[in-house]
Design a protein around this motif. Sequence first.
Motif, PDB file in Angstrom:
ATOM      1  N   GLY A  80       0.812  -1.111  -0.034  1.00 37.32           N
ATOM      2  CA  GLY A  80      -0.016  -0.099   0.118  1.00 37.32           C
ATOM      3  C   GLY A  80       0.743   1.326   0.016  1.00 37.32           C
ATOM      4  N   GLU A  81       1.843   1.312   0.916  1.00 40.53           N
ATOM      5  CA  GLU A  81       2.655   2.441   0.967  1.00 40.53           C
ATOM      6  C   GLU A  81       3.494   2.405  -0.300  1.00 40.53           C
ATOM      7  N   LYS A  82       3.990   1.528  -1.051  1.00 42.05           N
ATOM      8  CA  LYS A  82       4.969   1.326  -2.365  1.00 42.05           C
ATOM      9  C   LYS A  82       3.727   2.214  -3.290  1.00 42.05           C
ATOM     10  N   ALA A  83       2.518   1.659  -3.491  1.00 44.16           N
ATOM     11  CA  ALA A  83       1.540   2.112  -4.448  1.00 44.16           C
ATOM     12  C   ALA A  83       1.321   3.648  -4.315  1.00 44.16           C
ATOM     13  N   LEU A  84       1.153   4.089  -2.910  1.00 44.47           N
ATOM     14  CA  LEU A  84       0.882   5.644  -2.600  1.00 44.47           C
ATOM     15  C   LEU A  84       2.035   6.321  -2.995  1.00 44.47           C
ATOM     16  N   LYS A  85       3.294   5.867  -2.848  1.00 39.93           N
ATOM     17  CA  LYS A  85       4.509   6.462  -3.382  1.00 39.93           C
ATOM     18  C   LYS A  85       4.685   6.627  -4.596  1.00 39.93           C
ATOM     19  N   SER A  86       4.180   5.480  -5.566  1.00 32.02           N
ATOM     20  CA  SER A  86       4.035   5.673  -6.980  1.00 32.02           C
ATOM     21  C   SER A  86       2.844   6.365  -7.595  1.00 32.02           C
ATOM     22  N   GLY A  87       1.950   6.775  -6.729  1.00 32.62           N
ATOM     23  CA  GLY A  87       0.793   7.541  -7.209  1.00 32.62           C
ATOM     24  C   GLY A  87      -0.106   6.708  -7.633  1.00 32.62           C
ATOM     25  N   ASP A  88      -0.154   5.502  -7.414  1.00 30.22           N
ATOM     26  CA  ASP A  88      -1.362   4.428  -7.806  1.00 30.22           C
ATOM     27  C   ASP A  88      -2.231   4.165  -6.571  1.00 30.22           C
ATOM     28  N   GLU A  91      -4.700   1.274  -5.939  1.00 30.09           N
ATOM     29  CA  GLU A  91      -3.958   0.156  -5.549  1.00 30.09           C
ATOM     30  C   GLU A  91      -3.883   0.230  -4.043  1.00 30.09           C
ATOM     31  N   ALA A  92      -3.209   1.328  -3.841  1.00 29.16           N
ATOM     32  CA  ALA A  92      -2.667   1.792  -2.365  1.00 29.16           C
ATOM     33  C   ALA A  92      -3.995   1.458  -1.468  1.00 29.16           C
ATOM     34  N   LYS A  93      -5.138   1.996  -1.689  1.00 28.74           N
ATOM     35  CA  LYS A  93      -6.371   1.949  -0.932  1.00 28.74           C
ATOM     36  C   LYS A  93      -6.730   0.454  -0.617  1.00 28.74           C
ATOM     37  N   ARG A  94      -6.681  -0.189  -1.871  1.00 29.79           N
ATOM     38  CA  ARG A  94      -6.983  -1.742  -1.819  1.00 29.79           C
ATOM     39  C   ARG A  94      -6.105  -2.487  -0.833  1.00 29.79           C
ATOM     40  N   ASN A  95      -4.661  -2.324  -0.705  1.00 36.21           N
ATOM     41  CA  ASN A  95      -3.757  -2.848  -0.103  1.00 36.21           C
ATOM     42  C   ASN A  95      -3.935  -2.511   1.413  1.00 36.21           C
ATOM     43  N   LEU A  96      -3.998  -1.170   1.549  1.00 36.05           N
ATOM     44  CA  LEU A  96      -4.261  -0.650   3.020  1.00 36.05           C
ATOM     45  C   LEU A  96      -5.638  -0.992   3.562  1.00 36.05           C
ATOM     46  N   GLU A  97      -6.710  -0.934   2.860  1.00 31.32           N
ATOM     47  CA  GLU A  97      -7.895  -1.354   3.379  1.00 31.32           C
ATOM     48  C   GLU A  97      -7.895  -2.898   4.024  1.00 31.32           C
ATOM     49  N   ALA A  98      -7.242  -3.700   3.149  1.00 25.49           N
ATOM     50  CA  ALA A  98      -6.894  -5.199   3.313  1.00 25.49           C
ATOM     51  C   ALA A  98      -6.048  -5.210   4.757  1.00 25.49           C
ATOM     52  N   ALA A  99      -5.203  -4.505   4.690  1.00 27.73           N
ATOM     53  CA  ALA A  99      -4.257  -4.534   5.979  1.00 27.73           C
ATOM     54  C   ALA A  99      -5.087  -4.173   7.183  1.00 27.73           C
ATOM     55  N   TYR A 100      -5.988  -2.880   7.119  1.00 30.03           N
ATOM     56  CA  TYR A 100      -6.835  -2.521   8.204  1.00 30.03           C
ATOM     57  C   TYR A 100      -7.955  -3.434   8.557  1.00 30.03           C
ATOM     58  N   GLN A 101      -8.362  -4.118   7.854  1.00 25.10           N
ATOM     59  CA  GLN A 101      -9.520  -5.411   8.078  1.00 25.10           C
ATOM     60  C   GLN A 101      -8.784  -6.408   8.947  1.00 25.10           C
ATOM     61  N   ILE A 102      -7.274  -6.561   8.876  1.00 24.95           N
ATOM     62  CA  ILE A 102      -6.837  -7.733   9.537  1.00 24.95           C
ATOM     63  C   ILE A 102      -6.276  -7.023  10.822  1.00 24.95           C
ATOM     64  N   LEU A 109      -4.992   3.553   9.278  1.00 23.94           N
ATOM     65  CA  LEU A 109      -5.682   4.615   9.272  1.00 23.94           C
ATOM     66  C   LEU A 109      -4.849   6.083   8.670  1.00 23.94           C
ATOM     67  N   MET A 110      -3.622   6.116   9.067  1.00 27.02           N
ATOM     68  CA  MET A 110      -2.810   7.114   8.755  1.00 27.02           C
ATOM     69  C   MET A 110      -2.725   7.169   7.263  1.00 27.02           C
ATOM     70  N   TYR A 111      -2.194   5.940   6.869  1.00 29.06           N
ATOM     71  CA  TYR A 111      -1.933   5.863   5.254  1.00 29.06           C
ATOM     72  C   TYR A 111      -3.302   6.068   4.356  1.00 29.06           C
ATOM     73  N   LEU A 112      -4.321   5.549   4.889  1.00 28.74           N
ATOM     74  CA  LEU A 112      -5.654   5.623   4.019  1.00 28.74           C
ATOM     75  C   LEU A 112      -5.875   7.105   4.281  1.00 28.74           C
ATOM     76  N   ALA A 113      -5.762   7.858   5.415  1.00 28.38           N
ATOM     77  CA  ALA A 113      -5.995   9.097   5.190  1.00 28.38           C
ATOM     78  C   ALA A 113      -5.325  10.063   4.275  1.00 28.38           C
ATOM     79  N   ILE A 114      -3.888   9.639   4.087  1.00 27.72           N
ATOM     80  CA  ILE A 114      -3.157  10.251   3.161  1.00 27.72           C
ATOM     81  C   ILE A 114      -3.504   9.934   1.573  1.00 27.72           C
ATOM     82  N   VAL A 115      -4.092   8.718   1.293  1.00 28.05           N
ATOM     83  CA  VAL A 115      -4.681   8.281   0.117  1.00 28.05           C
ATOM     84  C   VAL A 115      -5.634   9.239  -0.322  1.00 28.05           C
TER      85      VAL A 115
END
Length: 243
Positions: A80-88, A91-102, A109-115
């Motif tokens: 998620g962080e990698k996709a965020l840095k690349s501007g995708d 994809e970033a939100k999909r990975n970060l939401e999956a992580a948050y569910q776990i 939450l912080m990375y999702l807020a940045i997205v």
Amino acid sequence: MWKTIYTRNIGNSSGFGVMSSELQKDDNLYCGAWNKLFVGHHKGSAFHFLLFTFYCVILFLMLSACSTTRHAYSAGIFYGEKALKSGDYAEAKRNLEAAYQIDKTPDALMYLAIVDYKTDKLDSAERLIREAEIMDSTNYHYLRVLGYKALILLKKNSEQGPEDLDRYVAFYAFCDPLMSINDVKKMVRNRNVDMPLLEKLIEEQISWFENDIELYWSSGVGYYDGRSSFGGPSRFRGGVIFR
């Protein structure tokens, strides 16, 4: 039983002696009791061994599940962080939401807020960053939380924006900051914010700080090698800030 048998006068013919049939009866009783005790003991041992084995298997499965879950969470944050840095951002939100569910952590939450900030979903971004701030103010990502909270509120033209930017500057001043913090201080002082420049400066400052902490945390070398503290009263212990 044997003690009782041998204390009697076996040779006495006055009726107090023990007949062979009586001795045999007592002997059989003794052997039966011994067999019951011996076999019962081994049956109990086998049962306890099976129970112990069962618990070991359960513990192993639980630890394996925890390890798998932790790996899935870490993978979600990493990609998620990698996709965020690349501007995708999708994809970033999909990975970060999956992580948050776990694992519902302030980092996710912080990375999702940045997205959401990057995609102009400012109400959602503000809600998430505030929740991340409330959840944990000791994690070394807290500087990033403060920085992006200020950016989100400034982008929303909130009256709290300049105040939160001032909080970011004050906190960063305790972290042996880059000299570019003076440019941010100037914006705070003049209340004249250049948003593209401010975002660039804050991201650069936070990234330097986090990289230095991670280097020290992983190898014991780098900027914080030999320093017992950063931030004056702040203390670094295993990736956590104690104030």
